[in-house]
Scaffold this motif. Structure first.
Motif, PDB file in Angstrom:
ATOM      1  N   ARG A  89       0.809  -1.215   0.000  1.00 50.84           N
ATOM      2  CA  ARG A  89       0.000   0.000   0.000  1.00 50.84           C
ATOM      3  C   ARG A  89       0.838   1.259   0.000  1.00 50.84           C
ATOM      4  NH1 ARG A  89      -5.388  -2.270   2.573  1.00 50.84           N
ATOM      5  NH2 ARG A  89      -5.379  -3.900   0.990  1.00 50.84           N
TER       6      ARG A  89
ATOM      7  N   THR B 144       1.967   1.656  -3.688  1.00 46.75           N
ATOM      8  CA  THR B 144       0.945   2.143  -4.613  1.00 46.75           C
ATOM      9  C   THR B 144       0.398   3.502  -4.196  1.00 46.75           C
ATOM     10  OG1 THR B 144      -0.617   0.852  -3.336  1.00 46.75           O
ATOM     11  CG2 THR B 144       0.121  -0.091  -5.408  1.00 46.75           C
TER      12      THR B 144
ATOM     13  N   LEU C 160      -1.453   4.132  -1.488  1.00 46.77           N
ATOM     14  CA  LEU C 160      -2.674   4.103  -0.686  1.00 46.77           C
ATOM     15  C   LEU C 160      -2.377   4.566   0.743  1.00 46.77           C
ATOM     16  CD1 LEU C 160      -4.426   0.810  -1.836  1.00 46.77           C
ATOM     17  CD2 LEU C 160      -5.215   3.146  -2.179  1.00 46.77           C
TER      18      LEU C 160
ATOM     19  N   ALA D 155       1.834   2.503 -11.010  1.00 43.16           N
ATOM     20  CA  ALA D 155       1.628   1.205 -10.377  1.00 43.16           C
ATOM     21  C   ALA D 155       0.137   0.916 -10.255  1.00 43.16           C
ATOM     22  CB  ALA D 155       2.268   1.188  -9.002  1.00 43.16           C
ATOM     23  N   GLN D 156      -0.245  -0.303 -10.570  1.00 39.25           N
ATOM     24  CA  GLN D 156      -1.597  -0.771 -10.311  1.00 39.25           C
ATOM     25  C   GLN D 156      -1.495  -1.959  -9.372  1.00 39.25           C
ATOM     26  OE1 GLN D 156      -4.672   0.340 -11.161  1.00 39.25           O
ATOM     27  NE2 GLN D 156      -3.714   2.150 -12.043  1.00 39.25           N
TER      28      GLN D 156
ATOM     29  N   PHE E 102      -5.481  -7.402  -5.832  1.00 40.56           N
ATOM     30  CA  PHE E 102      -5.712  -7.618  -4.405  1.00 40.56           C
ATOM     31  C   PHE E 102      -5.891  -9.090  -4.076  1.00 40.56           C
ATOM     32  CE2 PHE E 102      -7.016  -3.333  -5.369  1.00 40.56           C
ATOM     33  CZ  PHE E 102      -6.485  -2.604  -4.328  1.00 40.56           C
ATOM     34  N   GLN E 103      -5.837  -9.342  -2.767  1.00 40.07           N
ATOM     35  CA  GLN E 103      -5.892 -10.716  -2.284  1.00 40.07           C
ATOM     36  C   GLN E 103      -7.275 -11.337  -2.390  1.00 40.07           C
ATOM     37  OE1 GLN E 103      -4.483 -11.106   1.708  1.00 40.07           O
ATOM     38  NE2 GLN E 103      -5.026 -13.258   1.861  1.00 40.07           N
TER      39      GLN E 103
ATOM     40  N   SER F 180     -12.721  -7.411  -3.947  1.00 44.19           N
ATOM     41  CA  SER F 180     -12.003  -6.477  -4.805  1.00 44.19           C
ATOM     42  C   SER F 180     -12.804  -6.059  -6.037  1.00 44.19           C
ATOM     43  CB  SER F 180     -10.662  -7.068  -5.227  1.00 44.19           C
ATOM     44  OG  SER F 180     -10.878  -8.273  -5.909  1.00 44.19           O
TER      45      SER F 180
ATOM     46  N   PRO G 128     -10.797   2.079 -14.985  1.00 48.64           N
ATOM     47  CA  PRO G 128      -9.486   2.729 -15.141  1.00 48.64           C
ATOM     48  C   PRO G 128      -9.345   3.443 -16.479  1.00 48.64           C
ATOM     49  CG  PRO G 128      -9.239   0.464 -14.398  1.00 48.64           C
ATOM     50  CD  PRO G 128     -10.669   0.639 -14.763  1.00 48.64           C
TER      51      PRO G 128
ATOM     52  N   LYS H 266     -13.113  -1.942   1.782  1.00 51.78           N
ATOM     53  CA  LYS H 266     -13.048  -3.061   0.849  1.00 51.78           C
ATOM     54  C   LYS H 266     -12.125  -2.716  -0.310  1.00 51.78           C
ATOM     55  CE  LYS H 266     -17.154  -5.652   1.820  1.00 51.78           C
ATOM     56  NZ  LYS H 266     -18.524  -5.862   1.384  1.00 51.78           N
ATOM     57  N   GLU H 267     -11.624  -3.780  -0.912  1.00 48.34           N
ATOM     58  CA  GLU H 267     -10.560  -3.558  -1.873  1.00 48.34           C
ATOM     59  C   GLU H 267     -11.041  -2.897  -3.159  1.00 48.34           C
ATOM     60  OE1 GLU H 267      -9.162  -7.538  -1.745  1.00 48.34           O
ATOM     61  OE2 GLU H 267      -7.825  -7.130  -0.070  1.00 48.34           O
ATOM     62  N   TYR H 268     -12.326  -3.050  -3.475  1.00 47.01           N
ATOM     63  CA  TYR H 268     -12.763  -2.405  -4.720  1.00 47.01           C
ATOM     64  C   TYR H 268     -12.752  -0.896  -4.580  1.00 47.01           C
ATOM     65  CZ  TYR H 268     -17.523  -1.670  -2.903  1.00 47.01           C
ATOM     66  OH  TYR H 268     -18.605  -1.272  -2.176  1.00 47.01           O
ATOM     67  N   VAL H 269     -12.954  -0.410  -3.357  1.00 44.17           N
ATOM     68  CA  VAL H 269     -12.869   1.037  -3.135  1.00 44.17           C
ATOM     69  C   VAL H 269     -11.417   1.483  -3.212  1.00 44.17           C
ATOM     70  CG1 VAL H 269     -13.252   2.879  -1.475  1.00 44.17           C
ATOM     71  CG2 VAL H 269     -14.982   1.127  -1.795  1.00 44.17           C
TER      72      VAL H 269
ATOM     73  N   ALA I  18      -9.171   0.058  -5.017  1.00 46.01           N
ATOM     74  CA  ALA I  18      -8.818   0.041  -6.435  1.00 46.01           C
ATOM     75  C   ALA I  18      -9.222   1.362  -7.077  1.00 46.01           C
ATOM     76  CB  ALA I  18      -9.488  -1.133  -7.137  1.00 46.01           C
TER      77      ALA I  18
ATOM     78  N   LEU J 299      -6.852   4.078  -6.023  1.00 44.84           N
ATOM     79  CA  LEU J 299      -5.591   4.010  -6.762  1.00 44.84           C
ATOM     80  C   LEU J 299      -5.683   4.812  -8.046  1.00 44.84           C
ATOM     81  CD1 LEU J 299      -4.186   0.400  -6.807  1.00 44.84           C
ATOM     82  CD2 LEU J 299      -3.150   2.476  -5.938  1.00 44.84           C
ATOM     83  N   LEU J 300      -6.873   4.853  -8.613  1.00 44.83           N
ATOM     84  CA  LEU J 300      -7.075   5.564  -9.873  1.00 44.83           C
ATOM     85  C   LEU J 300      -7.327   7.038  -9.617  1.00 44.83           C
ATOM     86  CD1 LEU J 300      -9.441   2.965 -11.525  1.00 44.83           C
ATOM     87  CD2 LEU J 300      -7.088   3.432 -12.180  1.00 44.83           C
TER      88      LEU J 300
END
Ligand SMILES: Nc1ncnc2c1ncn2[C@@H]1O[C@H](COP(=O)(O)OP(=O)(O)OP(=O)(O)O)[C@@H](O)[C@H]1O
Ligand code: SF4
Ligand SMILES: [Mg+2]
Lengths: 326, 316
Positions: free
Chosen positions: A71, A74, A76, A97-98, A101-102, A107, A121, B206-209, B211, B214-215
């Protein structure tokens, strides 16, 4: 830490990275119970380099700070110290970087159709202009990761874990990154599916010249994927070196312990916590070498003095008092 | 719980009606007798209220249609009952059935608007508190705690009294409904805020948020496109149950004389007026509005309970 000399140019060099979390109780509780603020040192003075077009893996037990590094890399999380430098890409801009996730269930937004998930994206980074171009690109990405064009109209819950992870990969690729951070991308999958996803990732790496920062607790997965391996313990890197060298001759006692517990084919779902004592709480890290309470070779020096990182002849870096360059 | 809704959408393409009929929600609905009966009754009550001007024998607001000679007639099945006053008349010769139909209309409209307004307030507060955390969270939620520590009806009384005093005299009558909506909304937004906040905190991590973060998707868009839709299900249940509560709160305020004026009586106003004649023997003036109010609230609550059970996987 000593700067390492690598034969290849590196896509990312990280130097002395530190991340501290404030895990104090709420203000009122602290005042009432007279407790001081409490900090958790999740990542402690970490340095590594990821070779361009290669793969560096971070391994270690649960809670050692792997995801935190991911994190930080990237963006975060914001680091409390140290520096990170991405090599500029062909266009002169730093590599983007993209992340993969686990958890393949958390995700992907459950209310979005797959095509919109993959298109996000593209839309956000304005990589295509018209709706038709975006759609065309989404179909192309779906095919790249081994799904069909019609899968785009479905929702994530209609897919299996492995397929979802493919969707995640497609979404990551949609941002046209050169650098991918993969945080345990296969640890939630069945062994048979794991191999497929890992092979796909390797194929994509060759095809698009991607650089991976790969995270896993599974040594056999790591061996399959990486050029270099960094072994983490309680927020620090204890050993880092080329994959084959590390497997052939692990230097740090913790690395040796990890390699002894590689899951075998007959019993692939072994405990992810290695044998030999509890992992200490990162809230109260042991004095001296963080591994000394569990180390079979610990001496008096180990509990008082933090071992310095030493670079050995083969380029391997180790942090242990007993390891010498023979 | 989310799968029900998405599945409905996922079947895609074949017309809306077919999609609804194929959905889990519909399936469960056809298997719950109480929900079906409640839905039918609610549909009848609502459509009767909506079409009141067409159905009602009389316009109870139109003084010219009131006949003082027909005052205090009992229901039609009593010996002195008269056509067309099915449910009798009040002391001014107003047809009770018409008054109830129009009153239901007012009660439903106020209930609906106050639920919508408190949803808007509560969801915005909950989303901001959950997503931004820290000071924003503390301020909003502590304010919510304070609101919750005061009984709903007291807040509503307080707000409606204060706002009324601030309105000029000639607006008080017209503004009564708006004041009620405002007062009820201000006293009931906290529940939505808490529900949405809790869900937002879950979704935010949650990981989709991540993601999307990140954008560098702006917070506003993450909230609207990613988080909000995933918080809707529990809110929907709370809103249905609160719709019944809002109608009751409105009735209570009107009963206490700080709600709808006698010129535009809601069910609560009718009950207040009728209450005065309870001991004079004209029981129908109060009984029928009470029955209507109970019926309305009970069917809404039955539907709300059914929806809650349906959408709560733990109870299934
Ligand atoms: N946001 C956070 N706030 C407070 N503490 C955190 C936070 N994120 C991680 N930690 C703590 O930092 C330490 C490292 O966590 P991290 O998630 O990086 O471990 P990990 O190596 O990825 O473990 P796993 O294999 O279980 O994913 C843990 O002790 C964890 O409790
Ligand atoms: S420094 Fe001491 S305790 Fe730490 S790994 Fe080496 S021998 Fe073990
Ligand atoms: Mg992790």
């Amino acid at each position: 830490m000593t700067a390492m000399t690598s034969h290849k140019t590196s896509a990312l060099s990280v130097n002395g990275l530190v991340k501290t979390f404030d895990v104090s109780a709420p203000w009122l509780n602290r005042v009432v119970e007279r407790k001081p603020r409490q900090y958790l040192q999740a990542v402690n003075d970490i340095s590594f380099e990821v070779p361009l077009g290669g793969c560096l893996s971070l391994v270690g037990e649960s809670g050692c700070g792997k995801s935190t590094v991911a994190r930080l890399v990237t963006g975060l999380y914001r680091a409390n110290g140290g520096e990170m430098r991405f090599a500029p890409g062909e266009d002169g801009k730093p590599l983007a970087a993209q992340m993969i996730f686990q958890d393949p269930y958390a995700s992907l937004n459950p209310r979005w159709r797959v095509k919109n998930i993959i298109a996000e994206p593209i839309r956000e980074l304005k990589l295509r202009n018209t709706a038709a171009e975006i759609e065309e690109r989404v179909v192309e990405l779906l095919k790249t990761v081994g799904l069909s064009a019609s899968d785009g109209d479905k929702f994530p819950h209609e897919f299996s874990g492995g397929q979802r992870q493919r969707i995640s990969i497609a979404r990551a690729l949609a941002g046209e990154p050169r650098f991918l951070v993969c945080d345990e991308p296969t640890s939630a999958l069945d062994v048979s599916v794991q191999a497929q996803v890992l092979n796909l990732m390797r194929k994509l790496q060759d095809e698009f010249g991607l650089t991976y920062l790969f995270i896993s607790h599974d040594m056999s997965v790591v061996r399959h994927m990486s050029d270099r391996i960094a072994v983490m313990y309680l927020g620090r890197i204890v050993e880092e070196g080329e994959t084959e060298a590390l497997f052939a001759k692990p230097r740090h006692p913790y690395t040796q312990l990890l390699l002894e517990t590689i899951p075998n084919v007959k019993d692939p779902h072994r405990d992810r916590v290695v044998a030999g004592g509890e992992v200490p709480s990162p809230l109260k890290p042991p004095s001296g070498c963080p591994f000394h309470p569990r180390c079979a070779m610990a001496t008096a020096r180990c509990s008082s003095e933090l071992p310095a990182v030493r670079t050995l002849a083969g380029g391997t870096r180790v942090a242990c008092h007993l390891v010498t360059d023979e | 719980m989310t799968t029900d809704v998405t599945k409905t959408g996922a079947a895609a393409r074949p017309g809306l009606l077919k999609r609804i009929r194929n959905s889990d929600v519909w399936w469960s609905f056809t298997r719950s007798k109480s929900a079906m009966i409640a839905a039918v009754i609610l549909a009848v009550l609502v459509s009767a209220a909506v079409f009141a001007p067409l159905i009602a024998p009389q316009n109870p607001y139109d003084a010219a249609q009131l006949d003082m000679w027909k005052a205090e007639l009992p229901p039609i099945w009593e010996p002195t009952g008269e056509w067309p006053y099915l449910l009798g008349t009040d002391t001014q010769g107003r047809d009770m059935l018409s008054a109830i139909l129009y009153g239901t209309r007012i009660s439903i409209v106020i209930g609906l608007f106050s639920v919508v307004l408190s949803l808007l307030i509560g969801m915005t507060a909950g989303l901001c508190a959950g997503f931004f955390g820290g000071v924003v969270d503390n301020l909003l939620m502590r304010f919510g705690d304070i609101t919750l520590s005061i009984p709903t009806i007291l807040i509503a009384i307080l707000v409606s009294t204060v706002v009324r005093q601030m309105l000029p005299d000639d607006l008080r009558e017209i503004g009564a409904a708006a004041v009620l909506v405002f007062a009820i909304a201000l006293s009931s937004w906290v529940q939505y805020a808490r529900t949405v906040r809790a869900q937002t905190i879950v979704e935010r991590n949650k990981e989709y948020v991540q993601a999307a973060r990140l954008l560098k998707v702006p917070a506003r868009r993450i909230l609207a496109h990613h988080i909000l839709p995933n918080t809707l299900t529990p809110v929907l249940v709370a809103a249905t149950l609160n719709f019944g509560m809002a109608i009751l709160t409105e009735a209570t305020l009107s009963f206490l004389g700080i709600g709808m004026p006698p010129g535009q009586p809601s069910l609560g106003t009718l009950i207040r007026i009728g209450n005065q004649f309870l001991f004079s023997g004209s029981w129908w003036i109060v009984l029928f509005p009470v029955i209507q109010l109970c019926l309305l609230v009970v069917v809404v609550n039955i539907l709300g309970d059914w929806l809650r059970d349906l959408l709560n996987p733990k109870l299934r």
